[in-house]
Design a protein around this motif. Structure first.
Motif, PDB file in Angstrom:
ATOM      1  N   PRO A   1      15.703  41.142 119.047  1.00 16.30           N
ATOM      2  CA  PRO A   1      17.065  40.823 118.670  1.00 16.30           C
ATOM      3  C   PRO A   1      17.986  40.464 119.571  1.00 16.30           C
ATOM      4  O   PRO A   1      18.197  41.278 120.762  1.00 16.30           O
ATOM      5  N   GLY A   2      18.927  39.847 119.406  1.00 21.81           N
ATOM      6  CA  GLY A   2      20.162  39.396 120.397  1.00 21.81           C
ATOM      7  C   GLY A   2      19.859  38.406 121.344  1.00 21.81           C
ATOM      8  O   GLY A   2      18.593  38.080 121.635  1.00 21.81           O
ATOM      9  N   ASN A   3      20.874  37.629 121.760  1.00 17.53           N
ATOM     10  CA  ASN A   3      20.766  36.553 122.741  1.00 17.53           C
ATOM     11  C   ASN A   3      19.599  35.621 122.573  1.00 17.53           C
ATOM     12  O   ASN A   3      19.092  35.095 123.613  1.00 17.53           O
ATOM     13  N   TYR A   4      19.600  35.190 121.371  1.00 25.15           N
ATOM     14  CA  TYR A   4      18.485  34.398 120.814  1.00 25.15           C
ATOM     15  C   TYR A   4      18.567  33.213 121.576  1.00 25.15           C
ATOM     16  O   TYR A   4      17.362  32.468 121.875  1.00 25.15           O
ATOM     17  N   PHE A   5      19.701  32.247 121.297  1.00 24.45           N
ATOM     18  CA  PHE A   5      19.880  30.980 122.046  1.00 24.45           C
ATOM     19  C   PHE A   5      19.444  30.981 123.615  1.00 24.45           C
ATOM     20  O   PHE A   5      18.870  30.165 124.098  1.00 24.45           O
ATOM     21  N   GLN A   6      19.996  32.097 124.220  1.00 29.63           N
ATOM     22  CA  GLN A   6      19.632  32.104 125.595  1.00 29.63           C
ATOM     23  C   GLN A   6      18.306  32.463 126.001  1.00 29.63           C
ATOM     24  O   GLN A   6      17.751  31.573 127.068  1.00 29.63           O
ATOM     25  N   ARG A   7      17.542  33.114 125.189  1.00 27.16           N
ATOM     26  CA  ARG A   7      16.212  33.321 125.389  1.00 27.16           C
ATOM     27  C   ARG A   7      15.359  32.013 124.967  1.00 27.16           C
ATOM     28  O   ARG A   7      14.281  31.814 125.332  1.00 27.16           O
ATOM     29  N   GLN A   8      15.757  31.584 123.836  1.00 26.58           N
ATOM     30  CA  GLN A   8      15.011  30.286 123.416  1.00 26.58           C
ATOM     31  C   GLN A   8      15.309  29.109 124.411  1.00 26.58           C
ATOM     32  O   GLN A   8      14.318  28.293 124.673  1.00 26.58           O
ATOM     33  N   LEU A   9      16.558  28.976 125.024  1.00 26.03           N
ATOM     34  CA  LEU A   9      16.711  27.914 126.104  1.00 26.03           C
ATOM     35  C   LEU A   9      15.720  28.091 127.346  1.00 26.03           C
ATOM     36  O   LEU A   9      15.080  27.108 127.834  1.00 26.03           O
ATOM     37  N   GLU A  10      15.663  29.320 127.644  1.00 27.24           N
ATOM     38  CA  GLU A  10      14.761  29.963 128.760  1.00 27.24           C
ATOM     39  C   GLU A  10      13.301  29.474 128.227  1.00 27.24           C
ATOM     40  O   GLU A  10      12.480  28.704 129.161  1.00 27.24           O
ATOM     41  N   ARG A  11      12.749  29.774 127.072  1.00 24.99           N
ATOM     42  CA  ARG A  11      11.552  29.568 126.792  1.00 24.99           C
ATOM     43  C   ARG A  11      11.187  28.128 126.677  1.00 24.99           C
ATOM     44  O   ARG A  11      10.038  27.732 127.193  1.00 24.99           O
ATOM     45  N   TRP A  12      12.122  27.334 125.918  1.00 22.97           N
ATOM     46  CA  TRP A  12      11.739  26.053 125.966  1.00 22.97           C
ATOM     47  C   TRP A  12      11.960  25.092 127.040  1.00 22.97           C
ATOM     48  O   TRP A  12      11.080  24.195 127.322  1.00 22.97           O
ATOM     49  N   THR A  13      12.568  25.471 127.925  1.00 19.82           N
ATOM     50  CA  THR A  13      12.806  25.044 129.198  1.00 19.82           C
ATOM     51  C   THR A  13      11.449  25.076 130.121  1.00 19.82           C
ATOM     52  O   THR A  13      10.904  24.185 130.643  1.00 19.82           O
ATOM     53  N   GLY A  14      10.968  26.423 129.958  1.00 17.78           N
ATOM     54  CA  GLY A  14       9.834  26.518 130.369  1.00 17.78           C
ATOM     55  C   GLY A  14       8.482  25.892 129.904  1.00 17.78           C
ATOM     56  O   GLY A  14       7.675  25.181 130.603  1.00 17.78           O
ATOM     57  N   GLN A  15       8.494  25.795 128.557  1.00 19.05           N
ATOM     58  CA  GLN A  15       7.611  25.195 127.764  1.00 19.05           C
ATOM     59  C   GLN A  15       7.684  23.789 128.040  1.00 19.05           C
ATOM     60  O   GLN A  15       6.622  22.762 128.480  1.00 19.05           O
ATOM     61  N   TYR A  16       8.767  23.104 128.246  1.00 19.98           N
ATOM     62  CA  TYR A  16       8.733  21.624 128.682  1.00 19.98           C
ATOM     63  C   TYR A  16       8.564  21.396 130.111  1.00 19.98           C
ATOM     64  O   TYR A  16       7.952  20.422 130.208  1.00 19.98           O
ATOM     65  N   ARG A  17       8.629  22.120 130.903  1.00 16.59           N
ATOM     66  CA  ARG A  17       8.421  21.984 132.234  1.00 16.59           C
ATOM     67  C   ARG A  17       6.934  22.025 132.544  1.00 16.59           C
ATOM     68  O   ARG A  17       6.116  21.440 133.304  1.00 16.59           O
ATOM     69  N   ALA A  18       6.209  22.908 131.624  1.00 20.49           N
ATOM     70  CA  ALA A  18       4.969  23.084 131.549  1.00 20.49           C
ATOM     71  C   ALA A  18       4.132  21.825 131.028  1.00 20.49           C
ATOM     72  O   ALA A  18       2.921  21.615 131.484  1.00 20.49           O
ATOM     73  N   SER A  19       4.850  21.125 130.417  1.00 16.78           N
ATOM     74  CA  SER A  19       4.135  19.842 129.566  1.00 16.78           C
ATOM     75  C   SER A  19       4.737  18.570 130.103  1.00 16.78           C
ATOM     76  O   SER A  19       4.250  17.783 129.650  1.00 16.78           O
ATOM     77  N   GLU A  20       5.585  18.855 130.814  1.00 16.61           N
ATOM     78  CA  GLU A  20       6.482  17.489 131.835  1.00 16.61           C
ATOM     79  C   GLU A  20       5.377  16.562 132.270  1.00 16.61           C
ATOM     80  O   GLU A  20       4.502  17.010 132.995  1.00 16.61           O
ATOM     81  N   THR A  21       5.234  15.307 131.890  1.00 10.68           N
ATOM     82  CA  THR A  21       4.364  14.103 132.324  1.00 10.68           C
ATOM     83  C   THR A  21       5.183  13.266 133.244  1.00 10.68           C
ATOM     84  O   THR A  21       4.672  12.544 134.036  1.00 10.68           O
ATOM     85  N   GLN A  22       6.416  13.041 132.843  1.00  4.52           N
ATOM     86  CA  GLN A  22       7.263  12.389 133.884  1.00  4.52           C
ATOM     87  C   GLN A  22       8.842  12.926 133.831  1.00  4.52           C
ATOM     88  O   GLN A  22       9.562  13.549 132.725  1.00  4.52           O
ATOM     89  N   PRO A  23       9.550  12.509 134.853  1.00  5.27           N
ATOM     90  CA  PRO A  23      11.038  12.874 134.737  1.00  5.27           C
ATOM     91  C   PRO A  23      11.742  11.910 133.672  1.00  5.27           C
ATOM     92  O   PRO A  23      11.409  10.818 133.270  1.00  5.27           O
ATOM     93  N   ILE A  24      12.735  12.882 132.732  1.00  2.00           N
ATOM     94  CA  ILE A  24      13.342  12.095 131.793  1.00  2.00           C
ATOM     95  C   ILE A  24      14.667  12.613 131.929  1.00  2.00           C
ATOM     96  O   ILE A  24      15.117  13.793 131.721  1.00  2.00           O
ATOM     97  N   ALA A  25      15.631  11.641 132.500  1.00  2.00           N
ATOM     98  CA  ALA A  25      16.910  11.879 132.991  1.00  2.00           C
ATOM     99  C   ALA A  25      17.969  12.824 131.803  1.00  2.00           C
ATOM    100  O   ALA A  25      18.723  13.461 132.005  1.00  2.00           O
ATOM    101  N   ALA A  26      17.745  12.022 130.619  1.00  2.00           N
ATOM    102  CA  ALA A  26      18.237  12.708 129.467  1.00  2.00           C
ATOM    103  C   ALA A  26      18.047  13.905 129.148  1.00  2.00           C
ATOM    104  O   ALA A  26      19.063  14.856 128.644  1.00  2.00           O
ATOM    105  N   MET A  27      16.903  14.277 129.345  1.00  2.00           N
ATOM    106  CA  MET A  27      16.445  15.891 129.062  1.00  2.00           C
ATOM    107  C   MET A  27      16.894  16.861 130.211  1.00  2.00           C
ATOM    108  O   MET A  27      17.508  17.741 129.948  1.00  2.00           O
ATOM    109  N   GLU A  28      17.127  16.167 131.482  1.00  2.00           N
ATOM    110  CA  GLU A  28      17.598  17.002 132.561  1.00  2.00           C
ATOM    111  C   GLU A  28      19.302  17.164 132.207  1.00  2.00           C
ATOM    112  O   GLU A  28      19.670  18.386 132.440  1.00  2.00           O
ATOM    113  N   GLU A  29      19.903  16.131 131.903  1.00  2.00           N
ATOM    114  CA  GLU A  29      21.139  16.140 131.562  1.00  2.00           C
ATOM    115  C   GLU A  29      21.489  17.207 130.186  1.00  2.00           C
ATOM    116  O   GLU A  29      22.430  18.061 130.204  1.00  2.00           O
ATOM    117  N   LEU A  30      20.578  17.220 129.306  1.00  2.00           N
ATOM    118  CA  LEU A  30      20.890  17.943 127.996  1.00  2.00           C
ATOM    119  C   LEU A  30      20.676  19.619 128.578  1.00  2.00           C
ATOM    120  O   LEU A  30      21.379  20.290 128.160  1.00  2.00           O
TER     121      LEU A  30
END
Length: 351
Positions: free
Chosen positions: A163-192
């Motif tokens: 419990p607590g700090n859900y969006f901060q933890r989710q942002l870290e989690r899904w950033t990590g998941q995205y990096r682990a699955s990244e196949t090519q650089p996507i500028a919009a994702m970096e900006e987002l």
């Protein structure tokens, strides 16, 4: 639900039919063969199968084969949460057994009941008329509020997440998941990702059981009534912020209508269809939850688009490696950039 089942020769034949039949006969009361198996064509994450016996019909949901990302495809968590919700106002299928022995069929799986009803894939629900459509959207709103109103402690789910700090933890989690699955650089994702990190709202201490993938095609409606009889796909459920579920469902209001990959409502005449606007849907939810409104709404929406983009990237990566459950998974990778771009358009509403 039966119309969504299509036999998949390779995936079905990969299951050890006789071995599985013997195992389930020993573990599940009333289960007996002969056993017939077919695969549901929908779903991108955990392969799901229809099991038919002379006396009953079941659903088997398993982890996909191959190497998995950490914490992904958590069918054991699905089993646990649906077991806990069995006697609540949130409709879920009855679950019968969790097999944690990966050697039996090659991965962890669980068995649940087959719910006979209707699954809709188009957010405009063209199969029904406007009054029924209105009732269905109100029912989705009701079930979501019921989910977020559950007493976590009494359900034995107080340790189901942090419990607590859900969006901060989710942002870290899904950033990590995205990096682990990244196949090519996507500028919009970096900006987002940068914008989300710098715009993160201060935690407001709201904690609820969240579904994590609350959308139309994860619900089974009664065969004839505008009533949800089963909420499916609890893989991403956890203790978190209730507005995450609400924003995730409201994404469909911002997605293009008529897409063959992701169904949205953008550009449609919602009033004539009997579908509430985003503002009206959120207001009804707030009324049911007893709150006046929602601050930082653009952030919650933009975050939902980011999270979906990260999930889609993971599906595309698995397709590249040959481990995706759905044959159309590879083409989903092209949606990552548009999802991120939509999120950045929403971000301007926060200015």
């Amino acid at each position: 639900m039966s119309e969504t089942v299509k036999a998949s020769r390779s995936s079905v034949e990969a299951l050890p039919l006789e071995k599985l039949q013997r195992y389930l006969s020993a573990k599940v009361e009333g289960f007996s063969g002969p056993l017939k198996i077919s695969k549901f064509s929908g779903g991108q994450s955990n392969p799901t199968f229809k099991l038919e016996t002379p006396s009953n019909t079941y659903v088997l949901r398993r982890q996909p084969p191959g190497k998995l990302l950490k914490s992904a495809h958590a069918v054991d968590r699905e089993y646990r949460v649906m077991s806990a919700l069995a006697s609540t106002a949130v409709p879920v299928p009855k679950v019968f057994h969790l097999c944690e022995d990966r050697d039996l069929i090659g991965s962890m799986f669980y068995l649940m009941e087959y719910c006979e009803g209707r699954i809709f894939w188009n957010a405009a629900i063209p199969e029904v008329d406007s009054p029924v459509r209105s009732a269905m959207y109100d029912e989705m709103n009701r079930v979501l509020a019921a989910l977020h109103s559950l007493d976590i402690d009494s359900l034995g789910l107080s340790d189901y997440g942090r419990p607590g700090n859900y969006f901060q933890r989710q942002l870290e989690r899904w950033t990590g998941q995205y990096r682990a699955s990244e196949t090519q650089p996507i500028a919009a994702m970096e900006e987002l990702m940068e914008w989300l990190g710098t715009t993160l709202p201060e935690d407001d201490d709201r904690v609820a059981l969240v579904h994590g993938d609350y959308r139309l095609d994860n619900m089974i409606f009664h065969p004839e009534e505008p009533k949800i009889i089963a909420l499916l796909d609890w893989e991403l459920s956890t203790l978190g912020h209730p507005f995450a579920d609400l924003a995730y469902q409201c994404m469909q209001m911002r997605m293009p209508a008529g897409s063959d990959k992701m169904s949205g409502l953008l550009g449609l005449d919602l009033a004539s269809l009997g579908i509430p606007s985003e503002q009206a849907y959120v207001a009804k939810y707030c009324q049911r939850m007893g709150i006046e409104g929602i601050d930082h709404w653009p952030f919650y929406l933009a975050f939902s688009f980011f999270r979906l983009a990260a999930i889609v990237q993971g599906v595309a990566k698995r397709a590249q490696e040959g481990n995706a459950s759905n044959r159309n998974a590879a083409s989903l990778g092209a949606l990552v950039a548009p999802l991120a771009q939509t999120a950045m358009c929403i971000a301007t509403e926060a200015d």
